[in-house]
Design a protein around this motif. Structure first.
Motif, PDB file in Angstrom:
ATOM      1  N   MET A   1      -0.220   9.666  -2.784  1.00 47.78           N
ATOM      2  CA  MET A   1      -0.945   8.940  -3.806  1.00 47.78           C
ATOM      3  C   MET A   1      -2.085   8.187  -3.114  1.00 47.78           C
ATOM      4  O   MET A   1      -1.887   7.552  -2.089  1.00 47.78           O
ATOM      5  CB  MET A   1      -0.010   7.959  -4.510  1.00 47.78           C
ATOM      6  N   MET A   2      -3.277   8.264  -3.697  1.00 47.87           N
ATOM      7  CA  MET A   2      -4.448   7.611  -3.113  1.00 47.87           C
ATOM      8  C   MET A   2      -5.020   6.620  -4.126  1.00 47.87           C
ATOM      9  O   MET A   2      -5.191   6.951  -5.287  1.00 47.87           O
ATOM     10  CB  MET A   2      -5.495   8.641  -2.726  1.00 47.87           C
ATOM     11  N   VAL A   3      -5.292   5.413  -3.639  1.00 41.32           N
ATOM     12  CA  VAL A   3      -5.822   4.342  -4.481  1.00 41.32           C
ATOM     13  C   VAL A   3      -7.057   3.766  -3.792  1.00 41.32           C
ATOM     14  O   VAL A   3      -6.975   3.366  -2.628  1.00 41.32           O
ATOM     15  CB  VAL A   3      -4.774   3.213  -4.659  1.00 41.32           C
ATOM     16  N   PRO A   4      -8.218   3.708  -4.478  1.00 42.27           N
ATOM     17  CA  PRO A   4      -9.384   3.091  -3.844  1.00 42.27           C
ATOM     18  C   PRO A   4      -9.221   1.566  -3.780  1.00 42.27           C
ATOM     19  O   PRO A   4      -8.833   0.931  -4.757  1.00 42.27           O
ATOM     20  CB  PRO A   4     -10.543   3.475  -4.757  1.00 42.27           C
ATOM     21  N   LEU A   5      -9.479   1.013  -2.592  1.00 39.32           N
ATOM     22  CA  LEU A   5      -9.394  -0.430  -2.393  1.00 39.32           C
ATOM     23  C   LEU A   5     -10.699  -0.935  -1.791  1.00 39.32           C
ATOM     24  O   LEU A   5     -11.126  -0.464  -0.748  1.00 39.32           O
ATOM     25  CB  LEU A   5      -8.250  -0.803  -1.444  1.00 39.32           C
ATOM     26  N   GLY A   6     -11.310  -1.902  -2.459  1.00 35.64           N
ATOM     27  CA  GLY A   6     -12.475  -2.565  -1.895  1.00 35.64           C
ATOM     28  C   GLY A   6     -12.003  -3.688  -0.984  1.00 35.64           C
ATOM     29  O   GLY A   6     -11.008  -4.346  -1.259  1.00 35.64           O
ATOM     30  N   VAL A   7     -12.714  -3.918   0.105  1.00 34.49           N
ATOM     31  CA  VAL A   7     -12.353  -4.957   1.065  1.00 34.49           C
ATOM     32  C   VAL A   7     -13.365  -6.089   0.960  1.00 34.49           C
ATOM     33  O   VAL A   7     -14.575  -5.863   1.052  1.00 34.49           O
ATOM     34  CB  VAL A   7     -12.323  -4.398   2.501  1.00 34.49           C
ATOM     35  N   VAL A   8     -12.859  -7.314   0.756  1.00 34.16           N
ATOM     36  CA  VAL A   8     -13.709  -8.496   0.650  1.00 34.16           C
ATOM     37  C   VAL A   8     -13.674  -9.234   1.985  1.00 34.16           C
ATOM     38  O   VAL A   8     -12.601  -9.622   2.461  1.00 34.16           O
ATOM     39  CB  VAL A   8     -13.242  -9.435  -0.484  1.00 34.16           C
ATOM     40  N   ALA A  25     -11.203 -10.893   6.699  1.00 36.58           N
ATOM     41  CA  ALA A  25     -10.915 -10.126   5.488  1.00 36.58           C
ATOM     42  C   ALA A  25     -10.012 -11.017   4.639  1.00 36.58           C
ATOM     43  O   ALA A  25      -8.997 -11.509   5.121  1.00 36.58           O
ATOM     44  CB  ALA A  25     -10.219  -8.818   5.829  1.00 36.58           C
ATOM     45  N   VAL A  26     -10.393 -11.265   3.388  1.00 37.15           N
ATOM     46  CA  VAL A  26      -9.654 -12.225   2.565  1.00 37.15           C
ATOM     47  C   VAL A  26      -9.004 -11.623   1.328  1.00 37.15           C
ATOM     48  O   VAL A  26      -8.108 -12.232   0.750  1.00 37.15           O
ATOM     49  CB  VAL A  26     -10.554 -13.414   2.146  1.00 37.15           C
ATOM     50  N   ALA A  27      -9.446 -10.445   0.899  1.00 36.77           N
ATOM     51  CA  ALA A  27      -8.881  -9.860  -0.318  1.00 36.77           C
ATOM     52  C   ALA A  27      -9.173  -8.369  -0.370  1.00 36.77           C
ATOM     53  O   ALA A  27     -10.038  -7.860   0.350  1.00 36.77           O
ATOM     54  CB  ALA A  27      -9.467 -10.537  -1.562  1.00 36.77           C
ATOM     55  N   VAL A  28      -8.414  -7.690  -1.232  1.00 37.40           N
ATOM     56  CA  VAL A  28      -8.699  -6.291  -1.549  1.00 37.40           C
ATOM     57  C   VAL A  28      -8.862  -6.188  -3.058  1.00 37.40           C
ATOM     58  O   VAL A  28      -8.271  -6.955  -3.816  1.00 37.40           O
ATOM     59  CB  VAL A  28      -7.598  -5.328  -1.044  1.00 37.40           C
ATOM     60  N   LEU A  29      -9.682  -5.235  -3.476  1.00 41.90           N
ATOM     61  CA  LEU A  29      -9.975  -5.028  -4.892  1.00 41.90           C
ATOM     62  C   LEU A  29      -9.495  -3.632  -5.295  1.00 41.90           C
ATOM     63  O   LEU A  29     -10.178  -2.637  -5.031  1.00 41.90           O
ATOM     64  CB  LEU A  29     -11.484  -5.152  -5.144  1.00 41.90           C
ATOM     65  N   PRO A  30      -8.308  -3.503  -5.909  1.00 41.32           N
ATOM     66  CA  PRO A  30      -7.828  -2.180  -6.332  1.00 41.32           C
ATOM     67  C   PRO A  30      -8.766  -1.550  -7.351  1.00 41.32           C
ATOM     68  O   PRO A  30      -9.267  -2.214  -8.260  1.00 41.32           O
ATOM     69  CB  PRO A  30      -6.462  -2.471  -6.961  1.00 41.32           C
ATOM     70  N   MET A  55      -9.832   4.473   0.806  1.00 48.76           N
ATOM     71  CA  MET A  55      -8.661   4.917   0.051  1.00 48.76           C
ATOM     72  C   MET A  55      -7.378   4.460   0.744  1.00 48.76           C
ATOM     73  O   MET A  55      -7.210   4.648   1.943  1.00 48.76           O
ATOM     74  CB  MET A  55      -8.654   6.443  -0.066  1.00 48.76           C
ATOM     75  N   LEU A  56      -6.488   3.844  -0.034  1.00 46.31           N
ATOM     76  CA  LEU A  56      -5.144   3.524   0.437  1.00 46.31           C
ATOM     77  C   LEU A  56      -4.300   4.754   0.170  1.00 46.31           C
ATOM     78  O   LEU A  56      -4.126   5.163  -0.981  1.00 46.31           O
ATOM     79  CB  LEU A  56      -4.575   2.317  -0.313  1.00 46.31           C
ATOM     80  N   ASP A  57      -3.815   5.381   1.241  1.00 51.10           N
ATOM     81  CA  ASP A  57      -3.041   6.610   1.125  1.00 51.10           C
ATOM     82  C   ASP A  57      -1.564   6.274   1.285  1.00 51.10           C
ATOM     83  O   ASP A  57      -1.132   5.849   2.353  1.00 51.10           O
ATOM     84  CB  ASP A  57      -3.485   7.605   2.198  1.00 51.10           C
ATOM     85  N   LEU A  58      -0.801   6.433   0.211  1.00 49.56           N
ATOM     86  CA  LEU A  58       0.643   6.214   0.255  1.00 49.56           C
ATOM     87  C   LEU A  58       1.312   7.565   0.454  1.00 49.56           C
ATOM     88  O   LEU A  58       1.109   8.482  -0.330  1.00 49.56           O
ATOM     89  CB  LEU A  58       1.136   5.555  -1.036  1.00 49.56           C
ATOM     90  N   HIS A  59       2.103   7.668   1.517  1.00 50.35           N
ATOM     91  CA  HIS A  59       2.739   8.940   1.854  1.00 50.35           C
ATOM     92  C   HIS A  59       4.255   8.811   1.740  1.00 50.35           C
ATOM     93  O   HIS A  59       4.821   7.798   2.142  1.00 50.35           O
ATOM     94  CB  HIS A  59       2.347   9.351   3.281  1.00 50.35           C
ATOM     95  N   HIS A  60       4.901   9.836   1.213  1.00 54.29           N
ATOM     96  CA  HIS A  60       6.338   9.775   0.937  1.00 54.29           C
ATOM     97  C   HIS A  60       7.201   9.604   2.186  1.00 54.29           C
ATOM     98  O   HIS A  60       8.326   9.138   2.094  1.00 54.29           O
ATOM     99  CB  HIS A  60       6.786  11.014   0.144  1.00 54.29           C
ATOM    100  N   THR A  61       6.688   9.932   3.365  1.00 52.14           N
ATOM    101  CA  THR A  61       7.484   9.770   4.582  1.00 52.14           C
ATOM    102  C   THR A  61       7.401   8.352   5.143  1.00 52.14           C
ATOM    103  O   THR A  61       8.128   8.027   6.079  1.00 52.14           O
ATOM    104  CB  THR A  61       7.024  10.754   5.672  1.00 52.14           C
ATOM    105  N   GLN A  62       6.552   7.510   4.586  1.00 53.23           N
ATOM    106  CA  GLN A  62       6.364   6.155   5.100  1.00 53.23           C
ATOM    107  C   GLN A  62       7.012   5.080   4.241  1.00 53.23           C
ATOM    108  O   GLN A  62       6.699   3.896   4.383  1.00 53.23           O
ATOM    109  CB  GLN A  62       4.859   5.867   5.207  1.00 53.23           C
ATOM    110  N   THR A  63       7.900   5.456   3.345  1.00 55.06           N
ATOM    111  CA  THR A  63       8.459   4.476   2.411  1.00 55.06           C
ATOM    112  C   THR A  63       9.249   3.379   3.116  1.00 55.06           C
ATOM    113  O   THR A  63       9.285   2.248   2.636  1.00 55.06           O
ATOM    114  CB  THR A  63       9.343   5.165   1.356  1.00 55.06           C
ATOM    115  N   GLU A  64       9.866   3.687   4.243  1.00 56.03           N
ATOM    116  CA  GLU A  64      10.596   2.656   4.994  1.00 56.03           C
ATOM    117  C   GLU A  64       9.633   1.562   5.462  1.00 56.03           C
ATOM    118  O   GLU A  64       9.943   0.371   5.406  1.00 56.03           O
ATOM    119  CB  GLU A  64      11.303   3.292   6.200  1.00 56.03           C
ATOM    120  N   ALA A  65       8.444   1.947   5.906  1.00 53.53           N
ATOM    121  CA  ALA A  65       7.438   0.980   6.338  1.00 53.53           C
ATOM    122  C   ALA A  65       6.931   0.159   5.157  1.00 53.53           C
ATOM    123  O   ALA A  65       6.714  -1.056   5.279  1.00 53.53           O
ATOM    124  CB  ALA A  65       6.278   1.701   7.015  1.00 53.53           C
ATOM    125  N   TYR A  66       6.743   0.789   4.009  1.00 49.86           N
ATOM    126  CA  TYR A  66       6.276   0.063   2.833  1.00 49.86           C
ATOM    127  C   TYR A  66       7.325  -0.948   2.369  1.00 49.86           C
ATOM    128  O   TYR A  66       6.975  -2.045   1.933  1.00 49.86           O
ATOM    129  CB  TYR A  66       5.939   1.025   1.688  1.00 49.86           C
TER     130      TYR A  66
END
Length: 184
Positions: A1-8, A25-30, A55-66
């Motif tokens: 899953m990919m989500v665009p995130l702006g970096v402030v 870096a103080v915030a992200v803008l989904p 892009m914030l890339d969420l990968h199914h093998t990294q769920t333990e880290a999340y």
């Protein structure tokens, strides 16, 4: 899953004579649109910029880290920044390389010594999105104790230096000691 995130990024006056500006870096803008150091807000000497969108890339093998990131006192994402070569330190000194929800991946970037890693709190909507992703894809790993292979213990030695094997003489004796007949 990919989500665009702006970096402030926030620029404030430096507190030493060697650094004119301090950047954080103080915030992200989904869901942010693409940007390249667009000014968002100014309050005296403090300025906030939309530095970039990645892009914030969420990968199914990294769920333990999340899960580890969400279990923190303040759930956070990690922003990786890299110094721009020849950039003006007062306006746009960094390239936004990556945003990740994995503290393990962030540690890898922090260890390389080239990148700057900033911890930024996750907005509530992003926390909910990551939690839903974990619920959909997380699989507990069953612990399996590894057993040693009895056949593969390595080649047998001929007994030299093994205290359990009785030797007729000192196998580590020098030729000089052996000629004189002194083995002690």
């Amino acid at each position: 899953m990919m989500v665009p995130l702006g970096v402030v990024m926030r620029r404030t006056p430096g507190v030493t004579r060697w650094a004119a500006w301090a950047w954080r870096a103080v915030a992200v803008l989904p869901g942010a649109s693409p940007a390249d150091w667009r000014e968002l807000r100014r309050d005296g000497d403090m300025v906030e910029y939309h530095a970039g969108t990645v892009m914030l890339d969420l990968h199914h093998t990294q769920t333990e880290a999340y899960l580890s990131a969400l279990a923190a006192q303040v759930p956070s994402v990690f922003v990786m920044l890299r110094n721009r070569a020849g950039a003006d330190l007062a306006s746009a000194p960094f390239d936004v390389v990556l945003v990740t929800a994995s503290p393990f991946e962030a540690q890898d970037y922090a260890d390389n010594g080239e990148d700057i890693v900033e911890k930024v709190p996750m907005p509530e909507g992003l926390v909910a999105l990551v939690r839903d992703f974990i619920e959909a894809h997380h699989e507990e790993e069953v612990f399996k104790k590894r057993r040693r292979d009895k056949l593969g213990e390595g080649p047998a030695q001929d007994g030299i230096g093994d205290a359990r094997i009785v030797q007729p003489r000192d196998v580590f004796a020098t030729p000089e000691r052996m000629r004189r007949g002194r083995l002690n």
